[in-house]
Design a protein around this motif. Structure first.
Motif, PDB file in Angstrom:
ATOM      1  N   VAL A 148       0.911  -1.302   0.014  1.00 56.50           N
ATOM      2  CA  VAL A 148      -0.172  -0.007   0.036  1.00 56.50           C
ATOM      3  C   VAL A 148       0.912   1.163  -0.044  1.00 56.50           C
ATOM      4  O   VAL A 148       0.474   2.103  -0.446  1.00 56.50           O
ATOM      5  CB  VAL A 148      -0.953  -0.026   1.288  1.00 56.50           C
ATOM      6  CG1 VAL A 148      -1.717   1.289   1.182  1.00 56.50           C
ATOM      7  CG2 VAL A 148      -1.808  -1.183   1.211  1.00 56.50           C
ATOM      8  N   THR A 184       4.781   4.572   5.662  1.00 58.49           N
ATOM      9  CA  THR A 184       4.202   5.314   6.359  1.00 58.49           C
ATOM     10  C   THR A 184       4.810   5.581   7.757  1.00 58.49           C
ATOM     11  O   THR A 184       5.852   4.747   7.850  1.00 58.49           O
ATOM     12  CB  THR A 184       2.555   5.101   6.603  1.00 58.49           C
ATOM     13  OG1 THR A 184       1.880   6.191   7.257  1.00 58.49           O
ATOM     14  CG2 THR A 184       2.195   3.912   7.262  1.00 58.49           C
ATOM     15  N   ALA A 219      -6.359  14.113   3.208  1.00 57.37           N
ATOM     16  CA  ALA A 219      -7.054  12.552   3.205  1.00 57.37           C
ATOM     17  C   ALA A 219      -6.484  11.728   2.279  1.00 57.37           C
ATOM     18  O   ALA A 219      -6.471  10.413   2.318  1.00 57.37           O
ATOM     19  CB  ALA A 219      -8.388  12.857   3.265  1.00 57.37           C
ATOM     20  N   GLY A 220      -6.276  12.374   0.888  1.00 56.43           N
ATOM     21  CA  GLY A 220      -5.754  11.407  -0.158  1.00 56.43           C
ATOM     22  C   GLY A 220      -4.415  11.078  -0.368  1.00 56.43           C
ATOM     23  O   GLY A 220      -3.872  10.794  -1.266  1.00 56.43           O
ATOM     24  N   HIS A 221      -3.437  11.484   0.628  1.00 54.48           N
ATOM     25  CA  HIS A 221      -2.089  11.364   0.473  1.00 54.48           C
ATOM     26  C   HIS A 221      -1.572  10.090   0.793  1.00 54.48           C
ATOM     27  O   HIS A 221      -2.028   9.386   1.518  1.00 54.48           O
ATOM     28  CB  HIS A 221      -1.346  12.383   1.549  1.00 54.48           C
ATOM     29  CG  HIS A 221       0.134  12.402   1.232  1.00 54.48           C
ATOM     30  ND1 HIS A 221       0.909  11.628   1.845  1.00 54.48           N
ATOM     31  CD2 HIS A 221       0.780  13.562   0.787  1.00 54.48           C
ATOM     32  CE1 HIS A 221       2.353  11.983   1.321  1.00 54.48           C
ATOM     33  NE2 HIS A 221       2.130  13.255   0.891  1.00 54.48           N
ATOM     34  N   PRO A 222      -0.742   9.407   0.037  1.00 55.05           N
ATOM     35  CA  PRO A 222      -0.254   8.131   0.051  1.00 55.05           C
ATOM     36  C   PRO A 222      -0.024   7.741   1.400  1.00 55.05           C
ATOM     37  O   PRO A 222      -0.315   6.527   2.024  1.00 55.05           O
ATOM     38  CB  PRO A 222       0.665   8.120  -0.911  1.00 55.05           C
ATOM     39  CG  PRO A 222       0.431   9.093  -1.905  1.00 55.05           C
ATOM     40  CD  PRO A 222      -0.059  10.237  -1.267  1.00 55.05           C
ATOM     41  N   ARG A 275      -0.785   9.108   4.500  1.00 54.67           N
ATOM     42  CA  ARG A 275      -1.949   8.789   5.264  1.00 54.67           C
ATOM     43  C   ARG A 275      -2.804   7.613   4.862  1.00 54.67           C
ATOM     44  O   ARG A 275      -3.439   7.054   5.710  1.00 54.67           O
ATOM     45  CB  ARG A 275      -2.863  10.432   5.163  1.00 54.67           C
ATOM     46  CG  ARG A 275      -3.875  10.053   6.158  1.00 54.67           C
ATOM     47  CD  ARG A 275      -4.444  11.413   6.213  1.00 54.67           C
ATOM     48  NE  ARG A 275      -5.782  11.554   7.222  1.00 54.67           N
ATOM     49  CZ  ARG A 275      -6.402  12.368   7.560  1.00 54.67           C
ATOM     50  NH1 ARG A 275      -6.216  13.707   7.199  1.00 54.67           N
ATOM     51  NH2 ARG A 275      -7.353  12.378   8.238  1.00 54.67           N
ATOM     52  N   LYS A 276      -2.999   7.364   3.485  1.00 51.95           N
ATOM     53  CA  LYS A 276      -3.696   6.377   3.157  1.00 51.95           C
ATOM     54  C   LYS A 276      -3.058   5.131   3.769  1.00 51.95           C
ATOM     55  O   LYS A 276      -3.741   4.029   4.027  1.00 51.95           O
ATOM     56  CB  LYS A 276      -4.002   6.255   1.441  1.00 51.95           C
ATOM     57  CG  LYS A 276      -4.676   7.310   1.074  1.00 51.95           C
ATOM     58  CD  LYS A 276      -4.788   7.440  -0.548  1.00 51.95           C
ATOM     59  CE  LYS A 276      -5.278   6.079  -1.117  1.00 51.95           C
ATOM     60  NZ  LYS A 276      -5.364   6.270  -2.682  1.00 51.95           N
ATOM     61  N   ALA A 277      -1.809   5.002   3.524  1.00 51.76           N
ATOM     62  CA  ALA A 277      -1.093   3.715   3.858  1.00 51.76           C
ATOM     63  C   ALA A 277      -1.272   3.585   5.290  1.00 51.76           C
ATOM     64  O   ALA A 277      -1.553   2.270   6.030  1.00 51.76           O
ATOM     65  CB  ALA A 277       0.457   3.746   3.649  1.00 51.76           C
ATOM     66  N   THR A 316      -4.038   4.479   7.052  1.00 49.94           N
ATOM     67  CA  THR A 316      -5.391   4.048   7.375  1.00 49.94           C
ATOM     68  C   THR A 316      -5.394   2.828   7.333  1.00 49.94           C
ATOM     69  O   THR A 316      -6.198   1.881   7.837  1.00 49.94           O
ATOM     70  CB  THR A 316      -6.286   4.924   6.283  1.00 49.94           C
ATOM     71  OG1 THR A 316      -6.079   6.349   6.730  1.00 49.94           O
ATOM     72  CG2 THR A 316      -7.617   4.373   6.712  1.00 49.94           C
ATOM     73  N   GLU A 317      -4.987   2.230   6.150  1.00 48.46           N
ATOM     74  CA  GLU A 317      -4.949   0.822   5.726  1.00 48.46           C
ATOM     75  C   GLU A 317      -4.148  -0.074   7.210  1.00 48.46           C
ATOM     76  O   GLU A 317      -4.931  -1.120   7.469  1.00 48.46           O
ATOM     77  CB  GLU A 317      -4.130   0.284   4.699  1.00 48.46           C
ATOM     78  CG  GLU A 317      -4.984   0.915   3.338  1.00 48.46           C
ATOM     79  CD  GLU A 317      -6.339   0.393   3.057  1.00 48.46           C
ATOM     80  OE1 GLU A 317      -6.395  -0.690   3.339  1.00 48.46           O
ATOM     81  OE2 GLU A 317      -7.049   1.025   2.371  1.00 48.46           O
ATOM     82  N   THR A 326      -6.486   0.119  10.017  1.00 44.71           N
ATOM     83  CA  THR A 326      -7.596  -0.855   9.823  1.00 44.71           C
ATOM     84  C   THR A 326      -7.220  -2.371   9.954  1.00 44.71           C
ATOM     85  O   THR A 326      -8.232  -3.098  10.664  1.00 44.71           O
ATOM     86  CB  THR A 326      -8.123  -0.610   8.231  1.00 44.71           C
ATOM     87  OG1 THR A 326      -8.572   0.761   7.972  1.00 44.71           O
ATOM     88  CG2 THR A 326      -9.707  -1.473   8.144  1.00 44.71           C
TER      89      THR A 326
END
Length: 753
Positions: free
Chosen positions: A178, A181, A429-432, A434-436, A438-439, A442
């Motif tokens: 992903v 981070t 919110a869409g920054h890689p 931050r997305k990593a 979030t994954e 989760t």
């Protein structure tokens, strides 16, 4: 000598100001040449401004408890437990077992030195959520996090670059990577976003200043003059400030540069607006360009100089803080304001003396020199009627009650204000990165990327398995703790001794929190842990041991605690600095105290509204730790500017007439310039929202709303109403206003007296 004033010597302040105005106007060409040469020299001979202080550890001193705990842990175990860089692999439908096995083998190869091309990475530890091997995991078999370790002297940027190269070289599409981070990548990405946003921020702010000043003065030259002066101040500030920071070894927070640009564009434009307003008025009255420039300089230089010195002293008061972040932030702001003030009180009068009416040129020339068109005259009459109304004691009392009540109501949410040091959550919110994150959160828990380390030291403590197990169970029951790993846990690769020291004198636990590790909730959880830990140790039979916490949450707690403890000394220093300059300017005590109380009330309302928006409405996990205090210090300082701009002319006029009459007469004259200045400054700060990082959104809102509240509510309504009610007592302990009124009345009765 005026018929209504006592004789003045050549050393009287008014005489000195008149002399200063004559000198500046006479030397107008050399003054302009000097500042052009100074700006050019700063660009040629001083280093370009740089950014430092980007590491989390630089926000706290190296001798703080959290950093020392990590150092002791490394010394005891020879291997760090905490990593701030992670590679996230995730498939919501489940990662193939072959992919998970390969992740384990890859990490072992890195730790054994089989991949020399991944340097400076020296070790990698994979963590999987398969079959509940990692306690507290939300899912099963979906996520693998590979924690990367580097030597402590590797910069954050190099750590991130090494992680990204590792992914490119040793992972393929089937590995479901992903991204990279953690708190280190997030901090590096913050810096990149900040630098990439500077050009847009500068262009937008310049365009906004140009538009506002052009509309206010109905001129195309006036905004160019304001921007030219601000440009000189910005160049000097960035280069001189950068040189001083390098020479003194003071880290400059990367957040400073956009704030400096917004501050200087707004503040310098404020100063230019007041000079331009005075010159326009004198030109409209028929004065020549040199006389108009001299009169404007003599009238507004003391006000601008006092306002600038007050603002510089207020922001410079941050140097009394113990937090390194605030100590680095304050001097830069103070230097910016001082340079802006020095440039304004010399370069602006010189340019106005050279340009004259050309400074107010517009395609329709009559607009530039004749402000008293029907709309302006109607506005002036309306302002005059409103000023007379607000200075009537009964109506002033009503205004005082309504404004005070409204500001107190707006300030109430400040009771719920909490502070955090979030990096990942501050990214878009869409920054890689931050997305990593979030994954990863989760698949495991929100605190997985930055767990907290608890170090327990004592003779033979590693052999006391029953007591250590009891402590681990107690830690797991603390609200806000999602999982605890400790002695005996088998979630990490076999043979890697990470929880028990070889000499048996120390053990360590890894605590994964339920909240974002650098947010306010996680900081509160750690505070609760520290408070409860002595009781848990006693219950587990481990009373004779030493404990300490390390990790990002522990560092964030140090930052928040330092910030909170700095609150009192920063507030006292800033308020005293502003009060001192107001006392010197007004030569009184009651009025400065009353005006400063109005500023404090406005700041409380601003912070209350900021807390309400970002915590209650937008659901943020606390405000960024430096935002409330940086905003408060700047608003105190800038509020004093508007005190001086708004009340200063009335105070001077009150030497020859009662204060209430002076207020009624001068408020309409200063209202238009203050509105223009306030709108310009509010928009300059408000455009910080173009930097897509949450701290700048918080700062943009707090500063722009605070300036609007200060200019349009406090200075236009509350302060005049309060001074009207206080009356002549506002001059205490001096009696110059009363004496002047008596003198004027005595001269009216007997001109020979």
């Amino acid at each position: 000598m005026s018929e209504q004033e006592p004789p003045r010597s050549r050393w009287h302040p008014s005489a000195l100001l008149a002399a200063y105005a004559r000198v500046v106007v006479w030397l107008r060409w050399p003054v302009v040449a000097f500042w052009i040469a100074a700006a050019a020299a700063s660009m040629l001979f001083l280093p370009a401004p740089g950014n430092s202080g980007s590491d989390l550890e630089k926000l706290v001193s190296t001798d703080n408890a959290a950093v020392q705990s990590e150092i002791r842990s490394f010394d005891k175990f020879g291997f760090p437990l905490l990593s701030r860089v992670a590679i996230v692999q995730r498939n919501p439908e489940g990662l193939p077992m072959a992919t998970q096995t390969e992740a384990l083998a890859r990490a072992r190869a890195v730790s054994e030195g089989a991949f020399p091309d991944v340097a400076p990475i020296v070790a990698a530890v994979p963590v999987t959520n398969t079959m509940g091997l990692f306690p507290g995991s939300r899912e099963d078999g979906t996520t693998v996090i590979t924690l990367l370790f580097t030597p402590p002297d590797v910069t954050f940027a190099k750590q991130l670059a090494a992680a990204q190269k590792f992914v490119e070289t040793h992972y393929d599409a089937d590995d479901a990577v992903v991204g990279v981070t953690g708190s280190v990548p997030a901090r590096v990405e913050q810096g990149r976003i900040l630098l990439s946003s500077l050009t847009l921020l500068e262009v937008a702010t310049v365009a906004a200043v140009f538009f506002i000043v052009a509309i206010a003065f109905r001129s195309l030259v006036a905004p160019l003059l304001a921007l030219s002066v601000a440009g000189v101040a910005i160049l000097l500030t960035l280069h001189i400030g950068g040189a001083l920071a390098d020479r003194m070894g003071v880290p400059v927070p990367q957040e400073t540069q956009p704030l400096l640009i917004a501050l200087l564009l707004g503040v310098v434009t404020d100063y230019v607006v007041f000079y331009l307003s005075a010159v326009r008025g004198r030109l409209a009255a028929g004065a020549g360009r040199l006389d108009a420039a001299r009169e404007a300089t003599a009238r507004f230089t003391p006000i601008i100089a006092t306002a600038g010195a007050t603002a510089a002293a207020g922001t410079g008061a941050l140097i009394v803080a113990q937090s390194p972040a605030f100590r680095a932030f304050g001097p830069g702001m103070a230097l910016a304001v001082l340079i802006g003030m020095l440039v304004a009180v010399t370069l602006v009068p010189a340019l106005l003396a050279i340009l004259g009416s050309a400074a107010l040129w517009a395609p329709a020339r009559r607009w530039a020199i004749k402000p008293a068109d029907p709309a302006a005259e109607a506005e002036s009459r309306t302002g005059g009627r409103w000023a007379r109304l607000i200075t009537m004691p009964f109506f002033a009392f009503i205004v005082l009650i309504v404004c005070t009540g409204g500001l107190i109501a707006a300030a109430l949410p400040i009771r719920d204000l909490t502070l955090g040091v979030s990096f990942v959550e501050s990214l878009p919110a869409g920054h890689p990165t931050r997305k990593a994150a979030t994954e990863a959160q989760t698949g495991f828990a929100r605190g997985i990327l930055s767990p907290t380390e608890l170090l327990v030291q004592g003779d033979g403590v590693a052999s006391r398995q029953a007591e250590l197990t009891a402590l681990q169970e107690s830690l797991g029951r603390v609200p806000g703790v999602a999982a605890v790993l400790g002695p005996g846990t088998e979630a990490l690769p076999e043979g890697l001794n990470v929880f028990d020291a070889k000499d048996g004198s120390a053990v360590r636990y890894l605590l994964v929190l339920s909240d974002e590790p650098l947010g306010a909730s996680a900081v509160n959880t750690l505070s609760r842990l520290q408070d409860d830990l002595p009781g848990m140790l006693k219950s587990a039979g481990l009373a004779q041991v030493q404990t300490s916490f390390g990790g990002d949450t522990a560092l964030a707690k140090v930052v928040v605690d330092q910030t909170t403890s700095d609150l009192g000394r920063i507030a006292i220093a800033a308020l005293l600095a502003n009060l001192l300059f107001l006392i010197l300017f007004m030569r009184a005590l009651i009025a400065p105290v009353a005006l400063l109380a109005c500023s404090v009330l406005a700041i409380a309302a601003t912070l209350g509204l900021t807390t309400w928006l970002f915590q209650d409405v937008l659901g943020g996990d606390g405000l960024t730790f430096y935002v409330p205090f940086a905003a408060a210090v700047l608003l105190v300082a800038l509020g004093s500017d508007y005190n001086i701009f708004g009340i200063g002319p009335a105070w001077k006029e009150a030497r020859t007439r009662p204060l209430r009459e002076a207020l009624a007469m001068t408020l309409p004259q200063s209202a238009r310039a203050i509105r223009t200045a306030a709108i310009t400054l509010a928009i300059s700060f408000g455009l910080l929202v173009l930097v897509p990082l949450r701290p700048f959104q918080e700062l943009a809102f707090a500063l722009s709303v605070g300036i609007v509240i200060d200019a349009f509510i406090v200075r236009s309504l509350l302060a005049p109403a309060l001074l009207t009610i206080i009356g002549s007592a506002s001059d205490w302990p001096g009696r110059q206003l009363f004496q002047r009124v008596v003198y004027v009345r005595r001269r009216a009765l007997d001109p020979t007296d």
